[in-house]
Scaffold this motif. Structure first.
Motif, PDB file in Angstrom:
ATOM      1  N   GLY A 152       0.789  -1.223   0.000  1.00 42.48           N
ATOM      2  CA  GLY A 152       0.000   0.000   0.000  1.00 42.48           C
ATOM      3  C   GLY A 152       0.819   1.269   0.000  1.00 42.48           C
ATOM      4  N   GLU A 153       2.135   1.158  -0.022  1.00 41.55           N
ATOM      5  CA  GLU A 153       3.003   2.326  -0.035  1.00 41.55           C
ATOM      6  C   GLU A 153       3.055   2.916  -1.441  1.00 41.55           C
ATOM      7  N   THR A 154       2.984   4.250  -1.532  1.00 42.98           N
ATOM      8  CA  THR A 154       3.003   4.939  -2.811  1.00 42.98           C
ATOM      9  C   THR A 154       4.387   5.504  -3.067  1.00 42.98           C
ATOM     10  N   GLY A 155       4.906   5.226  -4.250  1.00 44.09           N
ATOM     11  CA  GLY A 155       6.205   5.746  -4.631  1.00 44.09           C
ATOM     12  C   GLY A 155       6.764   4.953  -5.782  1.00 44.09           C
ATOM     13  N   PRO A 156       7.920   5.356  -6.264  1.00 47.64           N
ATOM     14  CA  PRO A 156       8.511   4.641  -7.391  1.00 47.64           C
ATOM     15  C   PRO A 156       8.931   3.221  -6.975  1.00 47.64           C
ATOM     16  N   ALA A 157       8.702   2.284  -7.876  1.00 50.65           N
ATOM     17  CA  ALA A 157       9.056   0.884  -7.609  1.00 50.65           C
ATOM     18  C   ALA A 157      10.163   0.455  -8.560  1.00 50.65           C
ATOM     19  N   PHE A 185       9.830   2.660  -2.983  1.00 48.44           N
ATOM     20  CA  PHE A 185      10.355   3.758  -2.173  1.00 48.44           C
ATOM     21  C   PHE A 185       9.167   4.623  -1.767  1.00 48.44           C
ATOM     22  N   PRO A 186       8.746   4.588  -0.507  1.00 42.51           N
ATOM     23  CA  PRO A 186       7.513   5.260  -0.083  1.00 42.51           C
ATOM     24  C   PRO A 186       7.657   6.788   0.024  1.00 42.51           C
TER      25      PRO A 186
END
Length: 151
Positions: free
Chosen positions: A53-58, A69-70
């Motif tokens: 559920g973390e938002t950021g580039p994967a 990367f959250p």
């Protein structure tokens, strides 16, 4: 006894600290909610949430698994910090400093401007002059040397 307690409480640093802790804690919750409901969805427009559920580039790690990367959490922390710091400063610290200045002016206490500190070159000149005084010599006149005694 009560006068001593009143003097202790009325010190600016005690009041500043108490206000900052209480208001900072309360305001942090508000800012965190705003950031999570506005900033995190904006970040989510650019990156899909990961499995946790973390938002950021994967990125794909060296073991073939996706690593997220959250950035949402980081932005939440940064914005919360600055928002709380700005509000506490402008709503509490700045008015308290002005109040203290007015109280000092009413009491007739005038702050003297700090004396200008000497530069490094000025300090070196002072040191040289003191050493000359101790030796009894001067830079302008070279020290006299006695000729070697003839035996």
């Amino acid at each position: 006894m009560l006068q001593g307690f009143k003097d202790f409480i009325m010190r600016g640093n005690v009041i500043d600290l108490a206000v900052a802790v209480v208001i900072g804690g309360a305001f942090t919750a508000v800012v965190t909610a705003i950031v999570k409901s506005i900033i995190n969805p904006i970040v989510g427009l650019f990156w899909l949430p990961g499995e946790d559920g973390e938002t950021g580039p994967a990125l794909i790690g060296i073991h073939g698994e996706e690593v997220v990367f959250p950035l949402g959490n980081l932005l939440t922390a940064i914005i919360s910090f600055f928002a709380v710091a700005i509000v506490v400063y402008f709503v509490f610290v700045l008015p308290m400093n002005r109040w203290k200045a007015r109280q000092a002016a009413k009491a007739g206490v005038v702050e003297e401007p700090e004396a200008k500190l000497p530069t490094e070159a000025e300090l070196l000149v002072q040191i040289r002059d003191l050493l000359e005084e101790q030796r009894g010599t001067s830079v302008k006149t070279p020290p006299t040397t006695t000729p070697p005694a003839a035996y």
